[in-house]
Design an enzyme around this catalytic site. Structure first.
Site, mmCIF file in Angstrom:
data_model
loop_
_atom_site.group_PDB
_atom_site.id
_atom_site.type_symbol
_atom_site.label_atom_id
_atom_site.label_comp_id
_atom_site.label_asym_id
_atom_site.label_seq_id
_atom_site.Cartn_x
_atom_site.Cartn_y
_atom_site.Cartn_z
ATOM 1 N N SER A 140 0.695 -0.825 -0.044
ATOM 2 C CA SER A 140 -0.146 -0.030 -0.341
ATOM 3 C C SER A 140 0.998 1.401 0.280
ATOM 4 C CB SER A 140 -0.795 0.068 1.410
ATOM 5 O OG SER A 140 -1.580 1.369 1.197
ATOM 6 N N HIS A 197 -1.129 -1.351 -4.182
ATOM 7 C CA HIS A 197 -1.883 -1.091 -3.927
ATOM 8 C C HIS A 197 -2.371 0.472 -3.780
ATOM 9 C CE1 HIS A 197 -5.299 -2.550 -0.888
ATOM 10 N NE2 HIS A 197 -5.302 -1.811 -0.205
ATOM 11 N N ASP A 229 -5.248 3.118 -2.124
ATOM 12 C CA ASP A 229 -6.087 3.466 -1.020
ATOM 13 C C ASP A 229 -6.280 5.005 -1.197
ATOM 14 O OD1 ASP A 229 -6.285 1.036 0.838
ATOM 15 O OD2 ASP A 229 -3.705 1.545 1.104
ATOM 16 N N MET A 259 -8.867 7.312 -0.911
ATOM 17 C CA MET A 259 -10.477 8.070 0.639
ATOM 18 C C MET A 259 -10.706 9.654 0.430
ATOM 19 S SD MET A 259 -7.793 6.174 4.519
ATOM 20 C CE MET A 259 -7.085 4.572 3.965
ATOM 21 N N HIS A 263 -8.286 0.800 -4.310
ATOM 22 C CA HIS A 263 -9.276 0.175 -3.366
ATOM 23 C C HIS A 263 -9.863 1.694 -2.645
ATOM 24 C CE1 HIS A 263 -9.411 -0.218 1.439
ATOM 25 N NE2 HIS A 263 -10.205 -0.303 0.787
ATOM 26 N N MET A 289 -11.981 3.969 -1.155
ATOM 27 C CA MET A 289 -13.522 4.064 -0.023
ATOM 28 C C MET A 289 -13.759 5.651 -0.034
ATOM 29 S SD MET A 289 -9.552 2.602 2.423
ATOM 30 C CE MET A 289 -8.799 2.446 0.913
ATOM 31 N N MET A 308 -11.027 -5.969 5.071
ATOM 32 C CA MET A 308 -10.643 -5.286 5.889
ATOM 33 C C MET A 308 -10.284 -6.051 6.764
ATOM 34 S SD MET A 308 -10.304 -3.112 4.172
ATOM 35 C CE MET A 308 -9.007 -1.962 4.794
ATOM 36 N N ASP A 366 -6.171 -6.539 3.926
ATOM 37 C CA ASP A 366 -5.606 -5.653 4.212
ATOM 38 C C ASP A 366 -6.082 -5.042 5.858
ATOM 39 O OD1 ASP A 366 -5.214 -3.288 3.381
ATOM 40 O OD2 ASP A 366 -6.819 -2.460 2.262
HETATM 41 C C1 DX5 Z 1 -6.326 1.415 5.563
HETATM 42 C C2 DX5 Z 1 -6.214 1.071 4.012
HETATM 43 C C3 DX5 Z 1 -4.436 -0.144 3.948
HETATM 44 C C4 DX5 Z 1 -3.596 0.606 5.136
HETATM 45 C C5 DX5 Z 1 -3.105 -0.927 5.186
HETATM 46 O O1 DX5 Z 1 -7.977 2.074 5.136
HETATM 47 O O2 DX5 Z 1 -7.084 0.634 3.070
HETATM 48 O O3 DX5 Z 1 -4.444 -0.762 2.495
HETATM 49 O O4 DX5 Z 1 -3.098 1.545 4.218
HETATM 50 O O5 DX5 Z 1 -2.248 -0.280 6.060
HETATM 51 P P1 DX5 Z 1 -0.985 -1.543 6.978
HETATM 52 O O6 DX5 Z 1 -0.505 -2.589 5.947
HETATM 53 O O7 DX5 Z 1 -0.333 -0.369 7.051
HETATM 54 O O8 DX5 Z 1 -2.136 -1.403 7.759
HETATM 55 ZN ZN ZN Z 2 -6.086 -0.344 0.918
#
Ligand code: DX5
Ligand code: ZN
Length: 220
Positions: A10, A35, A37, A39, A68, A70, A139, A177
């Site tokens: 990520s 990956h 993310d 948001m 991903h 969100m 998750m 994840d």
């Molecule tokens: C959280 C994200 C993850 C996050 C994982 O909302 O979807 O992808 O970045 O980070 P680590 O591996 O540090 O838990």
């Molecule tokens: Zn993620």
């Protein structure tokens, strides 16, 4: 078994001021997917990156971009992420009124579709959808931030989803994840996961450590 495991770093844990170089570095270090993310500060309590950044990163790696989302609503942004270079687009069923339509839209854009289950999202959300999915993302933290602790109850959910995927006979990836590290990666794999997202655990120590970090997560 471990040769089938895919590692998807990520980039949330990367140096955002040097994102292109960071993507090149994890690619060279042997990751399988990238990956990303996304948001929106509304569906989750954090804001990260949008399609313009995905597009800017696209020339820096030929590996699949595992995006991903969100964000809510989600449907109106699918085309933007597809055009920006996403290969797999995953969304949360709570992010729109019609998850099946969202899957259809992603596939019509020529991309692979993933459904993301939050820690408290029930398994029956998969009913009537699983056959159309390319990926199920469990998750193991509540979405919004990197660096959180793995929620152990999600191992039971991974086991149950593995049974359901195998019953379909289809090639559906099972990705986990959140809070993946050298202790939880083998637990997630033993429960049936085949793809691991890792932010903190990939990027710790800086670029000189990425290759060792990634092979450690693979169990090598
Ligand atoms: C959280 C994200 C993850 C996050 C994982 O909302 O979807 O992808 O970045 O980070 P680590 O591996 O540090 O838990
Ligand atoms: Zn993620």
């Amino acid at each position: 078994m471990s040769h089938n495991i895919r590692i998807a770093p990520s980039i949330l844990s990367a140096d955002f001021a040097r994102l292109g170089e960071e993507v090149q570095a994890i690619d060279a270090a042997g990751c399988d997917w990238i990956h990303i993310d996304v948001m929106d500060g509304h569906f989750v309590p954090n804001i990260t990156i949008g399609p313009a950044v995905v597009k800017a990163l696209r020339p820096h790696s030929n590996k699949p971009f595992d995006v991903h989302l969100m964000i809510s609503p989600v449907d109106q942004f699918l085309e933007d992420f597809a055009e920006a270079g996403a290969d797999i687009i995953s969304f949360h069923p709570e992010a729109g009124a019609h998850p099946h339509r969202t899957v259809q839209t992603i596939k019509a854009l020529g991309k692979q579709a993933g459904l993301v289950l939050n820690p408290a999202t029930p398994l029956d959300t998969l009913d009537y959808l699983i056959e159309d999915l390319d990926l199920i993302l469990v998750m193991s933290v509540n979405p919004g931030f990197g660096g959180q602790s793995f929620i152990d109850t999600q191992l039971r959910k991974i086991e149950a989803i593995r049974v359901r995927i195998d019953a379909t006979g289809k090639d559906i990836r099972l990705e986990v994840d959140g809070g993946i590290d050298l202790k939880t990666a083998p637990q997630a794999i033993a429960a049936g996961a085949d793809t691991l997202v890792a932010g903190t655990a990939t990027f710790k120590g800086g670029p000189d450590h990425y290759a060792a970090n990634i092979s450690g997560l693979r169990g090598e």
